[in-house]
Design a protein around this motif. Structure first.
Motif, PDB file in Angstrom:
ATOM      1  N   ASP A   1      -0.010   4.947   5.410  1.00  0.00           N
ATOM      2  CA  ASP A   1      -0.475   3.522   4.525  1.00  0.00           C
ATOM      3  C   ASP A   1       0.829   2.741   4.631  1.00  0.00           C
TER       4      ASP A   1
ATOM      5  N   ILE B   1      -7.579  -0.722  -4.566  1.00  0.00           N
ATOM      6  CA  ILE B   1      -6.184  -1.075  -4.599  1.00  0.00           C
ATOM      7  C   ILE B   1      -6.119  -2.509  -4.732  1.00  0.00           C
TER       8      ILE B   1
ATOM      9  N   ASP C   1      -7.867  -0.446   7.600  1.00  0.00           N
ATOM     10  CA  ASP C   1      -8.817  -1.386   6.495  1.00  0.00           C
ATOM     11  C   ASP C   1      -7.621  -1.453   5.258  1.00  0.00           C
ATOM     12  N   ARG C   2      -7.001  -0.468   4.760  1.00  0.00           N
ATOM     13  CA  ARG C   2      -6.316  -0.530   3.830  1.00  0.00           C
ATOM     14  C   ARG C   2      -5.025  -1.571   3.769  1.00  0.00           C
ATOM     15  N   CYS C   3      -4.615  -1.971   4.977  1.00  0.00           N
ATOM     16  CA  CYS C   3      -3.532  -2.867   5.209  1.00  0.00           C
ATOM     17  C   CYS C   3      -4.226  -4.475   4.736  1.00  0.00           C
TER      18      CYS C   3
ATOM     19  N   ARG D   1       1.043   2.967  10.238  1.00  0.00           N
ATOM     20  CA  ARG D   1      -0.039   2.183  10.939  1.00  0.00           C
ATOM     21  C   ARG D   1       0.460   1.614  12.436  1.00  0.00           C
TER      22      ARG D   1
ATOM     23  N   GLU E   1     -11.858  -3.581  -0.584  1.00  0.00           N
ATOM     24  CA  GLU E   1     -10.783  -2.735  -0.904  1.00  0.00           C
ATOM     25  C   GLU E   1     -10.410  -2.493  -2.425  1.00  0.00           C
TER      26      GLU E   1
ATOM     27  N   THR F   1      -9.713   3.822   8.283  1.00  0.00           N
ATOM     28  CA  THR F   1      -9.377   3.820   6.928  1.00  0.00           C
ATOM     29  C   THR F   1      -7.968   3.259   6.464  1.00  0.00           C
ATOM     30  N   HIS F   2      -7.173   3.758   7.418  1.00  0.00           N
ATOM     31  CA  HIS F   2      -5.571   3.272   6.878  1.00  0.00           C
ATOM     32  C   HIS F   2      -5.463   1.905   7.616  1.00  0.00           C
TER      33      HIS F   2
ATOM     34  N   THR G   1       0.692  -1.220  -0.023  1.00  0.00           N
ATOM     35  CA  THR G   1      -0.151  -0.056  -0.048  1.00  0.00           C
ATOM     36  C   THR G   1       0.890   1.333   0.009  1.00  0.00           C
TER      37      THR G   1
ATOM     38  N   TYR H   1     -10.052  -8.744   1.110  1.00  0.00           N
ATOM     39  CA  TYR H   1      -9.659  -7.383   0.718  1.00  0.00           C
ATOM     40  C   TYR H   1     -10.200  -6.959  -1.061  1.00  0.00           C
TER      41      TYR H   1
ATOM     42  N   LEU I   1       0.479   3.876  -2.797  1.00  0.00           N
ATOM     43  CA  LEU I   1      -0.318   5.187  -2.375  1.00  0.00           C
ATOM     44  C   LEU I   1       0.915   6.119  -1.924  1.00  0.00           C
TER      45      LEU I   1
END
Ligand code: SF4
Ligand code: SF4
Length: 447
Positions: free
Chosen positions: A46, A372, A74-76, A51, A369, A71-72, A37, A365, A41
């Motif tokens: 991220d 991504i 969840d993006r992992c 994190r 998401e 948000t951050h 990520t 994921y 990004l």
């Protein structure tokens, strides 16, 4: 890293464990370069280090998670690439698992997200519900563009990932497959939740390879989903219920008939099962049993590497791009065995550039998401295609589904190729492809 938890907070063993992990991070930032990520990004929040800071602040405040933190986190992807890179041994997996439980307990997601997550948690771990959902999804596939237009992107992603044909359901539990010839050992095969529905050929191939090489294979009564799907959503109660059910099933089987190993063909599940001992460490009734189960758990490639495989001649020469599933290479540190097994059975194995980066599958994921996940898949497929393979091999059903959605090159599990090379049938994904025609010619020439 310095922390400032109170003694009252540290009385909670989960917080104490998180504090220990946080203190082991020296903020060097080596992990950022290999985090998918962050690579995509470019935002420190991220990255693993970013994190870790967010989790530290969230846990120290002991307050509800904020939308920004959610948000951050969840993006992992929980790909654990950061754990491979980290020189200080930071156990990011246990830290982010705990953060997800905290988020689930303290943060109220928007209604659509809550509903979607509840449906995924109820459907994916259950073979029958999942099969019924896929049958519906197959019919609704043409609606995917409309759903994407209506900004219902997770629903569109689900429809796009749903296979257009459903195979006959695979075997799951309550069966014993005798060894061929002299019995050399006895193993349990964990069949899982997703594999028997969308790729039963993987477990079928594993059973054939094992029995062909003298192993009795048992599918213990009562085994089911490893709990990983809900565990990665922070649903601790549901995850531990699944873990205890499997521990009971396998422990009883080990007592009854003896088990040399519990074998797992989906590396995402394998990483979770190997962590059962940690997950149930505070449960007096289960801690010892769970530790026993984790010690018995092995990825199928890890176990096959200990056997003397009888490969047939005339099958070789096919270029196989080996995709190392994150849960296998980072979660279980298994990198060599699948490639060596494929080489030993006659395949020409090619490493994929940027092999440390996730394909974007990561459990749910690629639904939750999907932006991504799609970018990671495009990057993965481009890297795979650079080595011009005849076939792609990946040791996790999630990766197989994710990568297959982005390429026309057949994607199979290594055990399907090993089965084929040791006397089993051609993997279904290869039927009708150029590789099959070449294999038939090669086999005929060897006669
Ligand atoms: S590499 Fe390890 S020690 Fe360094 S910032 Fe990342 S997690 Fe912390
Ligand atoms: S688990 Fe993967 S996505 Fe998450 S912080 Fe670590 S490297 Fe990044």
């Amino acid at each position: 890293m310095q922390t400032s938890f109170t003694l009252a907070q540290l009385a909670d063993p989960n917080v104490a464990e998180a504090e220990k992990i946080l203190r082991s991070c020296v903020h060097c930032g080596f992990c950022t370069a290999t985090c998918p990520t962050y690579v995509l990004l470019g935002d420190e929040l991220d990255s693993p280090r970013g994190r870790i800071y967010l989790i530290k602040e969230m846990l120290e405040r002991d307050a509800p998670a904020t939308p920004d933190v959610v948000t951050h986190i969840d993006r992992c992807l929980s790909c654990l690439s950061c754990m491979t890179t980290c020189p200080s041994g930071v156990h990011y997996m246990h830290l982010v698992d705990h953060a997800r439980v905290h988020i689930e307990r303290t943060y109220r997601r928007p209604l659509f997200d809550r509903a979607l997550r509840s449906v995924l948690a109820a459907v994916l771990p259950d073979n029958r519900r999942f099969r019924a959902a896929l049958a519906l999804a197959r019919l609704a596939k043409p609606l995917a563009p409309l759903l994407a237009f209506l900004r219902l992107k997770p629903l569109a992603a689900m429809l796009r990932l749903a296979p257009s044909r459903l195979p006959q359901p695979g075997v799951t539990s309550g069966r014993v497959f005798p060894a061929e010839g002299l019995r050399k050992g006895r193993v349990a095969l964990m069949t899982g939740c997703v594999t028997p529905v969308i790729s039963p050929s993987i477990n079928d191939a594993a059973i054939r390879v094992l029995t062909r090489h003298g192993l009795e294979v048992v599918l213990p009564e009562g085994q089911g989903c490893c709990g990983g799907v809900v565990h990665h959503m922070g649903r601790e109660h549901d995850a531990l219920a699944a873990v205890r059910r499997n521990v009971d099933a396998w422990d009883a089987e080990a007592d009854r008939g003896g088990l040399d190993a519990i074998l797992i063909t989906a590396s995402g599940c394998g990483t979770t099962v190997k962590d059962y001992g940690f997950m149930l460490r505070s449960d007096a009734a289960y801690a010892a049993k769970a530790k026993r189960i984790s010690a018995l758990a092995k990825d199928i490639s890890e176990y096959l590497a200990t056997l003397d495989l009888h490969a047939q001649s005339g099958m070789g020469g096919f270029v196989t791009a080996y995709h190392g599933a994150c849960s296998l290479q980072h979660g279980q540190k298994i990198t060599r065995e699948p490639k060596e097994l494929l080489s030993r059975t006659g395949f020409v194995v090619k490493d994929v550039p940027e092999g440390h980066l996730c394909c974007g599958s990561a459990g749910t994921y690629n639904i939750l998401e999907d932006d991504i996940a799609n970018r990671l898949r495009a990057r993965k497929v481009a890297n795979i295609e650079k080595v011009k393979p005849d076939v792609i091999a990946a040791g996790n059903v999630g990766c197989i589904t994710q990568i297959a959605a982005g390429t026309t090159i057949p994607v199979v599990h290594p055990v399907e190729l090993i089965d084929w090379a040791t006397g089993g049938p051609q993997p279904a994904a290869l039927r009708g492809t150029a590789i099959t025609a070449a294999a038939v010619r090669s086999a005929e020439a060897a006669l």
